[in-house]
Write a protein that holds these residues in place. Structure first.
Motif: not given
Lengths: 469, 469
Positions: A436, A440-441, A444-445, A448-449, A451-452, B186, B199, B455
C-alpha cells in the motif's frame, strides 16, 4: 507476520457471553470441523486458526457482540460469502469470525425507484433473481454470484462485468446500516438518490473490507431489466485494434453497450486445452473481444449491432454473433472460464490491476520478456477493457518463490509508473497490504488512511492485518 | 450567530505574507468594491465581511496559504463560482475568501477513457464545450453552468438535470487533488474507473462544501456525446399519473431516457404570467412532465418515443413533441424558467428535498393547507421526478418571519418522517446547518461527522459555521 499481542485470548467466559447474546445455540460455531469453512479461503492460499465463528441474525446482536469484543479487545474478522481473492475475509490468526450468513433477509424492493433493501448476508444471485421477477436487475454481476453476499460485495467494492453499463457501487449504494467496532449502530439506510446533508461517510465503508465497521443492511439502486441482450465475439490482430474497436463500439452501440471484455490468444490456448468442448467459433487472432449489448428494443439493438459489425470490419480478423441463448452462453463461457482454465495448469499467481487503456497490456508483455523459469507454463492477460482493468495470470506447474520474486514488486512498480492501480477490483486484504505505502498511496494519503482507521476503530479489533500494513 | 473568538484577526503582517506567496499582486484582492462579489451570494440572502480575497494559481500556492492560515488560526472560506443557494460559499464574518477562479486550466482529456483532468476553477460550461468538441459531454448539467466551477460542483456534490442518465458525482469523480487545512497536499489524481486500494477518502470531499479540504484539481469521467436528443411535454390530471408515466417511460424508452422533470399547474401559472412569450403548447393539466431522450440513433429514438406516446395516451391529458431544436429549447425553457418566474413574485423561500416518489408532492399539499398568510402569493412544486427530488418554493410579496416560522421546521419534520432528505442537491451550508442534528442525522452519525471534521481540520479554520451546527 506475527500476532498482535495486544489482542486478548478467547476464554470460556467469552463463549458464555456470546451464547447469551446469540440465544440460538446453532449461531455459535466452535467445532473444528465446522470451523474449517470459516478459516480457509476458497483459493486455498489463506488459512486462519479461529476457534469460534459467530452467526448473528440481527443488527442488534452484531452491536452487542462487537461492544463486548471491543471492551475485551478480542479481534474480529467479519465474513460474507468468503469468495475474496486477497485473503481479506478469513482470519490471519485466532480472530473471531463474524459471519453474516444468517443476516440474510430480503427486506423490500421499491417498484418505482428500484431500490432494494436487504440484509448483508443475502446471496447476490438470490437478490438478482428476486429483483428480476419484478423487472429489475442487480447493478453488479460476478463469477462468484452464487455464493458471494451483498455485504461483502459492498465491503470489497466488487466490480465485475456490469461496471461499464451501471457504474460502480459508490454510485449504486444509497444507504447502509453499519455497526462500528464499539457497537455503535450507524443508521444510514437512506434510499434517496440525492442526499446532500453532510459528509457521505457511507462511502468509506464501500471497499473498506470490514476494517472500519460491519455492514448489516444495504439499500442498493437496481436498474430496469434489459429486454434484449446480444453478444458478439471478435478476433483482432494487434492490441491497438481493441482500442479502435472500443471507440467504434461506443459510437455505434452507444447507450446499449453493456460489456466489452478481452483476452489474449494465450488465454484462448488454455481454453482450447482445458475446455475443448466449447470450440472457438471464429478464426483466432492475437486477441479476442466479447461485446455485449443490453437494450429495451430487440430490433433496434440488432440494427445497431449490424452497423457496428460493418463499421468494425477493417479492424477485425473474424467475428460472430450469437444467434440464440445457447450460443450467447457459450460465448460468455469462453471469457468466464479463463480463470479456471489457468488454474488447471497448476499454481496461478493472479494480478488484478488497472492502467490507462493504451498501457493496459504492458504488464503481460513485460512479464513475458522478464520471466524465464522452467516452472512457468503460461502468462496470460484478460479482463474488462472498458474499465481499464486487466487480470494478469501467471501459471506455474508448482509453487516457486523465485518466480514470485521476479514478478513482485516489479509489476507493481510498472503499474505505479503509469498511474494505474495495483488493485483494480479485488481489494487489498492481506495480499497487498504490504504494498500500500510503496505502490498505491503517498505518505500523506497513508497517514490519512491510518487516521481514518483509528477514528472508526481505535483499538484496531476489526479485521486486523488487512488493508493497512 | 456569533463569530468564533478563537479565530485570529487579520493583520498587516498577514497581508505581507500572502503577497509573498502570491507573487502576482492582482491575486490579492483587498479593495472593498472588488470584495463585494466575494462577500455576497447571488441570492442576496447571505453577505459576509471579508476584507481580503486570495486568488492562487497553483496547488502549491493553496498549500502555502493554508499552512500559514492554519498556523495563525485565520479562518478561510473557499469559493468557486459562488452560485450556491445555501450560503455555503460566502464568508459569514471576516473569513478570508480563497477563490479558485485563477486555478482554471483544462489539463487533459483522454479520448479513450473519456477522463477529463481540470483545475477546480474551470467553469462547467467551458469544460462542457471543451469535451463536446471531442465527442463527449460533461456528466452534469445545471442552470448555473455558465458561472459555477468544477471544484465547487464537486465540493457541493451538484446534481442537476442529468443524474437520471449518468448518475451522481460519487460515481463520476475518479480523482481529486485536495489541500488539507494544514497545507498537506493529497495527490489522489487517479484516473482509473476501478481502484480498490484502501478507503476511498476522496468521496468525503464530494459534498463537504469546503469544510474538509480545498479541491484544486479534478479527474472526472465524461460519457460520449449523444447523437440524438428528443423532448416531449405532457400534461396529466393527477400526481399519481406522473408515477405511471415514469414507469412507462422506463419500460418504453429504457436506456435513452435522460430526463424526467415535472412541475405543477401553479408553477405553470407563474410561467404564463411572467414569461407570456413562451406559450404553453398543450392543454393544461394539474401537472406537467418533460421527458427527454438522448441516444445514438435518431430513428431508433423517435420510434421508441412514438411507442411511448401511444402507450401513455391513457395517462395524459395532452402532449407534444419538439419538432426541431427551437421547439426543444422552448420546452426546456418552461422547466428552467420556473425558479425565475417564482422570484418575480417577490421573496422566495426555497426548499430542496428528496422523498420516496409516492410521497414526493406531500410537502406542497401540506404547506398549502397549513399556510394562510396574506403575503403568500404562491406555493409551487417542481423538480427531478426520477431522482425523487422536489423543489418546493413559497413566494411571498415581502419577507415575513411569521411565514418562515410556519414552514420551518414543519417541512423538515415531514421529510424526516417519510425517510427523505432535507437537502437533496443544494447542500447544507449556513442555511441548514442548524437542522442537521434534528432532521438529517442521528446522534451517532452527528458524532461521526464531527470527528471526521476534526480529523481533517483540527483547528476548524475551513469554512466555519457551515454544514455542522
Amino acid at each position: 507476520m506475527t500476532r498482535n499481542p495486544t489482542f486478548a485470548i478467547l476464554k470460556d467466559a467469552d463463549l458464555t457471553e456470546f451464547r447469551k447474546i446469540l440465544d440460538n445455540s446453532g449461531d455459535v460455531v466452535d467445532s473444528s470441523d465446522d470451523l474449517e469453512k470459516y478459516n480457509r479461503d476458497w483459493t486455498g492460499r489463506y488459512c486462519g486458526s479461529a476457534t469460534i465463528a459467530l452467526r448473528p441474525r440481527t443488527t442488534e446482536q452484531v452491536s452487542r457482540l462487537l461492544k463486548y469484543c471491543n471492551r475485551r479487545r478480542l479481534a474480529v474478522c467479519p465474513q460474507g460469502g468468503n469468495t475474496g481473492l486477497v485473503g481479506g475475509a478469513v482470519p490471519v490468526f485466532d480472530e473471531i469470525v463474524l459471519s453474516m450468513e444468517r443476516l440474510n433477509r430480503l427486506i423490500n424492493h421499491d417498484e418505482v425507484s428500484g431500490v432494494l433493501s436487504a440484509e448483508a448476508g443475502c446471496i447476490l444471485e438470490t437478490a438478482d433473481n428476486f429483483v428480476r421477477e419484478r423487472g429489475f436487475v442487480m447493478p453488479l454481476d460476478l463469477g462468484a454470484k452464487g455464493s458471494c453476499m451483498l455485504g461483502g460485495n459492498v465491503a470489497t467494492n466488487a466490480g465485475g462485468l456490469r461496471v461499464l453499463r451501471y457504474g460502480g457501487l459508490h454510485g449504486s449504494v444509497l444507504g447502509l446500516r453499519v455497526v462500528l467496532a464499539d457497537g455503535t449502530v450507524l443508521d444510514g439506510m437512506g434510499a434517496c438518490r440525492k442526499d446532500n446533508t453532510g459528509y457521505d461517510y457511507k462511502q468509506l465503508f464501500i471497499g473498506s473490507e470490514g476494517t472500519l465497521g460491519v455492514i448489516t443492511e444495504v439499500n442498493i439502486a437496481t436498474p430496469p431489466l434489459p429486454q434484449s441482450t446480444n453478444v458478439a465475439l471478435f478476433s483482432v490482430a494487434i492490441f491497438e485494434d481493441i482500442k479502435r474497436l472500443f471507440g467504434q463500439a461506443r459510437r455505434d452501440l452507444g447507450e446499449i453497450l453493456s460489456a466489452f471484455e478481452f483476452w489474449d490468444v494465450e488465454s484462448q490456448k488454455l481454453l482450447d486445452m482445458h475446455f475443448p468442448d466449447n470450440k472457438l467459433p471464429i478464426r483466432p487472432g492475437a486477441f479476442f473481444v466479447l461485446v455485449e449489448t443490453s437494450g429495451s428494443d430487440s430490433e433496434h439493438d440488432q440494427s445497431k449491432l449490424m452497423r457496428f459489425l460493418e463499421d468494425s470490419e477493417a479492424q477485425v480478423v473474424d467475428g460472430t454473433m450469437a444467434q440464440d441463448e445457447t450460443q450467447l452462453r457459450r460465448l460468455w463461457a469462453l471469457r468466464e472460464s479463463i480463470p479456471e482454465a489457468c488454474a488447471r495448469e497448476g499454481i496461478v499467481y493472479k494480478y488484478d490491476v488497472s492502467l490507462p487503456t493504451a498501457r493496459m497490456y504492458d504488464p503481460v508483455l513485460a512479464l513475458r520478456s522478464r520471466l524465464a523459469h522452467p516452472a512457468i507454463s503460461q502468462i496470460i492477460g484478460y479482463g474488462h477493457f472498458g474499465d481499464g482493468n486487466i487480470h494478469v495470470n501467471v501459471a506455474t506447474q508448482h509453487y516457486e518463490a523465485a518466480v514470485v520474486a521476479q514478478i513482485e514488486p516489479y509489476i507493481y512498480e510498472l503499474v505505479r509508473k503509469h498511474g494505474g492501480s495495483i488493485s483494480a477490483e479485488h481489494g487489498v486484504g492481506v495480499l497487498k497490504a504490504p504494498q500500500m505505502g510503496r505502490f498505491a498511496k503517498t505518505a500523506a494519503e497513508m497517514a490519512l488512511l491510518r487516521n481514518i482507521k483509528t477514528l472508526f476503530d481505535p483499538r484496531g479489533i476489526l479485521n486486523p492485518y488487512k488493508v493497512l500494513p
